[in-house]
Enzyme design. Structure first.
Site, short mmCIF file in Angstrom:
data_model
loop_
_atom_site.label_atom_id
_atom_site.label_comp_id
_atom_site.label_asym_id
_atom_site.label_seq_id
_atom_site.Cartn_x
_atom_site.Cartn_y
_atom_site.Cartn_z
N HIS A 13 -3.64 26.35 1.95
CA HIS A 13 -2.67 25.49 1.28
C HIS A 13 -2.89 25.57 -0.22
O HIS A 13 -3.86 26.16 -0.70
CB HIS A 13 -2.76 24.03 1.78
CG HIS A 13 -3.92 23.24 1.25
ND1 HIS A 13 -3.96 21.86 1.27
CD2 HIS A 13 -5.09 23.62 0.67
CE1 HIS A 13 -5.11 21.44 0.73
NE2 HIS A 13 -5.81 22.49 0.38
N CYS A 21 -6.97 22.43 -6.93
CA CYS A 21 -6.37 22.86 -5.65
C CYS A 21 -4.98 23.45 -5.82
O CYS A 21 -4.26 23.64 -4.84
CB CYS A 21 -6.33 21.69 -4.68
SG CYS A 21 -7.95 20.98 -4.37
N HIS A 25 -5.78 28.50 -1.33
CA HIS A 25 -7.15 28.58 -0.81
C HIS A 25 -7.15 28.07 0.62
O HIS A 25 -6.17 27.49 1.09
CB HIS A 25 -8.12 27.78 -1.69
CG HIS A 25 -7.80 26.32 -1.74
ND1 HIS A 25 -6.80 25.81 -2.54
CD2 HIS A 25 -8.32 25.27 -1.09
CE1 HIS A 25 -6.72 24.50 -2.37
NE2 HIS A 25 -7.63 24.14 -1.48
N HIS A 63 -4.14 29.15 11.18
CA HIS A 63 -3.94 30.43 10.49
C HIS A 63 -2.54 30.49 9.89
O HIS A 63 -1.80 31.47 10.07
CB HIS A 63 -4.21 31.62 11.42
CG HIS A 63 -5.66 31.77 11.74
ND1 HIS A 63 -6.32 30.95 12.62
CD2 HIS A 63 -6.60 32.63 11.26
CE1 HIS A 63 -7.60 31.30 12.68
NE2 HIS A 63 -7.80 32.31 11.87
N GLU A 101 -11.03 17.74 5.75
CA GLU A 101 -10.78 18.94 4.96
C GLU A 101 -12.14 19.50 4.57
O GLU A 101 -12.76 19.03 3.62
CB GLU A 101 -9.95 18.56 3.74
CG GLU A 101 -9.32 19.74 3.03
CD GLU A 101 -8.45 19.30 1.88
OE1 GLU A 101 -7.24 19.16 2.08
OE2 GLU A 101 -8.97 19.06 0.79
#
Ligand SMILES: [Zn+2]
Length: 111
Positions: A13, A21, A25, A63, A101
């Site tokens: 994402h 972010c 990654h 995935h 996460e």
């Protein structure tokens, strides 16, 4: 009574505009599903049935590029989306979705 299962997905994402972010990654997400309800016939829900439903539900997330599924795929929004989809499959039960996460960071949505 509460019962739960744990599943994992590997996904990529990016969070547009975020200083760290914002670039694509990946994470291994730990998905914890809790079902709360009365014990009927010795069970709240059959673990096999619950696992089958959740695995089916998570297939498009595994995935995969989460930005194709969710506008801003933060840990919080992933929890909300998984709960929404689970709710369509398991009406009537009280559900909690906790999404980890990686290690040490999680968001939880209940409903
Ligand atoms: Zn991330």
């Amino acid at each position: 009574m509460k019962v739960g299962i744990v599943e994992h997905i590997d996904s990529m994402h990016r969070l547009p505009g975020h200083p760290k972010c914002g670039v694509p990654h990946g994470h291994t997400y730990r998905i914890e599903i809790t079902v709360e309800g009365p014990v009927v016939g010795g069970m709240v829900i059959d673990f096999d049935a619950l696992k089958a439903q959740v695995r089916e539900l998570l297939k498009p997330f595994d995935h995969a590029d989460l930005n194709r599924l969710i506008d801003y795929p933060s840990c919080e929004n992933i929890s909300v989306e998984i709960l929404r989809r689970l709710r369509e499959r398991l009406a009537g039960d009280r559900l909690t979705v906790r999404v980890w996460e990686g290690e040490g960071k999680w968001a939880e949505m209940e409903g």
